[in-house]
Design a protein around this motif. Structure first.
Motif, PDB file in Angstrom:
ATOM      1  N   GLY A  37      -7.264  -3.325 -13.251  1.00  0.00           N
ATOM      2  CA  GLY A  37      -6.499  -3.767 -12.001  1.00  0.00           C
ATOM      3  C   GLY A  37      -4.886  -3.579 -12.154  1.00  0.00           C
ATOM      4  N   TRP A  38      -4.534  -3.533 -13.253  1.00  0.00           N
ATOM      5  CA  TRP A  38      -3.233  -3.147 -13.428  1.00  0.00           C
ATOM      6  C   TRP A  38      -2.995  -1.733 -13.105  1.00  0.00           C
ATOM      7  N   ALA A  39      -3.706  -0.624 -13.354  1.00  0.00           N
ATOM      8  CA  ALA A  39      -3.651   0.764 -13.213  1.00  0.00           C
ATOM      9  C   ALA A  39      -3.817   0.957 -11.671  1.00  0.00           C
ATOM     10  N   ALA A  40      -4.790   0.192 -10.929  1.00  0.00           N
ATOM     11  CA  ALA A  40      -5.012   0.393  -9.699  1.00  0.00           C
ATOM     12  C   ALA A  40      -4.068  -0.027  -8.748  1.00  0.00           C
ATOM     13  N   SER A  41      -3.229  -1.279  -9.110  1.00  0.00           N
ATOM     14  CA  SER A  41      -2.293  -1.983  -8.424  1.00  0.00           C
ATOM     15  C   SER A  41      -0.961  -0.904  -8.620  1.00  0.00           C
ATOM     16  N   GLY A  42      -0.867   0.094  -9.481  1.00  0.00           N
ATOM     17  CA  GLY A  42       0.485   1.256  -9.448  1.00  0.00           C
ATOM     18  C   GLY A  42      -0.091   2.201  -8.368  1.00  0.00           C
ATOM     19  N   LEU A  43      -1.319   2.460  -7.839  1.00  0.00           N
ATOM     20  CA  LEU A  43      -1.667   3.249  -6.806  1.00  0.00           C
ATOM     21  C   LEU A  43      -1.491   2.993  -5.337  1.00  0.00           C
ATOM     22  N   GLY A  44      -1.140   1.419  -5.287  1.00  0.00           N
ATOM     23  CA  GLY A  44      -0.714   0.891  -4.097  1.00  0.00           C
ATOM     24  C   GLY A  44      -1.775  -0.246  -3.539  1.00  0.00           C
ATOM     25  N   GLY A  45      -1.448  -1.047  -2.807  1.00  0.00           N
ATOM     26  CA  GLY A  45      -2.095  -2.310  -2.452  1.00  0.00           C
ATOM     27  C   GLY A  45      -3.284  -2.061  -1.953  1.00  0.00           C
ATOM     28  N   MET A  46      -3.568  -1.023  -1.016  1.00  0.00           N
ATOM     29  CA  MET A  46      -4.949  -0.671  -0.557  1.00  0.00           C
ATOM     30  C   MET A  46      -5.838   0.011  -1.722  1.00  0.00           C
TER      31      MET A  46
END
Length: 418
Positions: A37-46
């Protein structure tokens, strides 16, 4: 009665051993999910919202099938097969993360694969307390499971944040593979775990699943109908907060991964506190009206906590700050009250022949709304701010709390003890 006075005798050993193995596995999963989830949050909210949504898609399709299979084939068999599949998938994910890093396609593919296996495991695991403990100990068993589960999340969030910065996401995946292996060994070694399939017809080579039967059971049971409506409303607004909005708030507030993990862990502390207080009650009510009333209280407390959490970065400076932690703690207390009051009502009213199927529908009634609110709140956070998303969540929770308190009153007279 669904819930009676808490007995003084200890919970069955088979349940405690199963809970131990399940907890070890869930701990590794929770650490990995925070890291992803932290890695995904670095790619933007969407992107972060899409990763969470994709993990729910196979559950949307397969949860009902998984519940029917667990009731017919045996919950223990399904759990062993699912744990083995998760172990294999996690090993593949660890290798892929080491090779490719954390691109969006890998995060999406792993969420899809892990969600598919979870669709079969979740109903079987959710039905185990009713299979392994007497009815008069169900409230204690569920409170213990809830408290242990939230303790796992409380520890996993800050640990996940520290490990991401220290050893990387690939190493976290290898650690999850180890914990899954431990949990699988416990399931295989302890043979007195519930493996009965109450609905299986003797001599039948291919069990009849009857996928619609769980829907019929819920539809004709007044207590279940009202509880399911509340479960769906609460899940839609509460589940995105620690999994989606807290990481996005951390990114927007320039918190470190460790600071964000502490705030997310505070949610778990609040849930544990609420679970322990519920477990201490000697005579919890079996009334559906009282259950929905307590659920309304939980929603109201959660609304207040979400509002304070949204205000935390503004009042507490760049760090996580005491305001954000207090808001997360209050939100967790509200979430814990909500779950602790509804879980015994739902599982206690389900027929023993339909335990996994009812639990599958509990998962389904949470998944569908959450898939919508994850996307909506993620988009709102990206186009405005995570604080605005938390503010909208707080307002919606307050509205649901008022609705739930009014909703429980007219149905109280028609709800009877099982």
């Amino acid at each position: 009665m669904i819930v009676v006075e808490a007995p003084s005798r200890a919970l069955p050993r088979s349940y405690l051993v199963w809970l131990l193995g399940s907890t070890v596995s869930r701990f590794g999963d929770a650490v990995l999910m925070f890291a992803l989830g932290w890695a995904a949050s670095g790619l933007g909210g969407m992107t972060a919202a899409l990763v969470l949504t994709v993990s729910g898609l196979p559950r949307l399709v397969l949860l009902v099938v998984g519940g029917a299979v667990a009731d017919r084939v045996g919950a223990r068999r399904i759990l062993i097969a699912g744990e083995a599949a998760l172990l294999a998938l996690t090993v593949v994910l660890a290798v892929a993360l080491a090779r490719f890093g954390t691109p969006a396609w890998l995060l999406l593919a792993s969420s899809l694969a892990l969600g598919t296996v979870s669709a079969f495991c979740l109903p079987a695991a959710g039905s185990q307390p009713r299979r392994l403990v007497p009815d008069d100990q169900l409230s204690r068993a569920l409170a213990l499971r809830q408290g242990v589960g939230q303790a796992v999340l409380m520890a996993a969030a800050p640990l996940g944040g520290l490990l991401v910065g220290w050893v990387g996401v690939a190493a976290v995946a290898w650690g999850d593979a180890v914990t899954l292996g431990v949990g699988l060994c416990v399931l295989i070694a302890v043979r007195d775990l519930s493996d009965s399939a109450p609905g299986t017809v003797a001599g039948s080579a291919i069990p009849r699943l009857d996928l619609a039967d769980g829907f019929r059971v819920v539809a004709r049971t007044p207590g279940l109908r009202s509880a399911f409506l509340l479960v769906g409303a609460g899940a839609a607004l509460m589940l995105p907060v620690p999994s989606l909005l807290v990481p996005l708030l951390g990114r927007a507030s320039a918190w470190s991964a460790g600071e964000t993990g502490i705030v997310a862990g505070a949610v778990g502390v609040g849930v544990i506190g609420a679970a322990l207080l519920t477990a201490r009650r000697r005579r919890p009510s079996a009334s559906a009206r009282v259950g929905t009333g307590h659920a309304a209280t939980g929603l109201a407390v959660g609304a207040a906590g979400a509002f304070v959490l949204a205000a935390g970065p503004m009042l507490g400076g760049r760090g996580a700050g005491p305001v954000a932690v207090v808001g997360a703690l209050a939100f967790g207390v509200g979430h814990g009250i909500f779950v602790a009051r509804l879980a015994p009502l739902v599982l206690g009213r389900a027929p023993r022949t339909h335990l996994a199927r009812v639990q599958a529908l509990v998962g389904l009634v949470q998944l569908v709304p959450v898939m919508v609110t994850n996307s909506v709140l993620g988009a709102l956070a990206e186009h405005t701010s995570p604080g605005w998303s938390l503010g909208a969540t707080s307002a919606a929770l307050a509205v649901c709390a008022a609705w739930a308190r009014r909703f429980g009153q007219p149905h109280g007279a028609t709800s009877r003890s099982a």
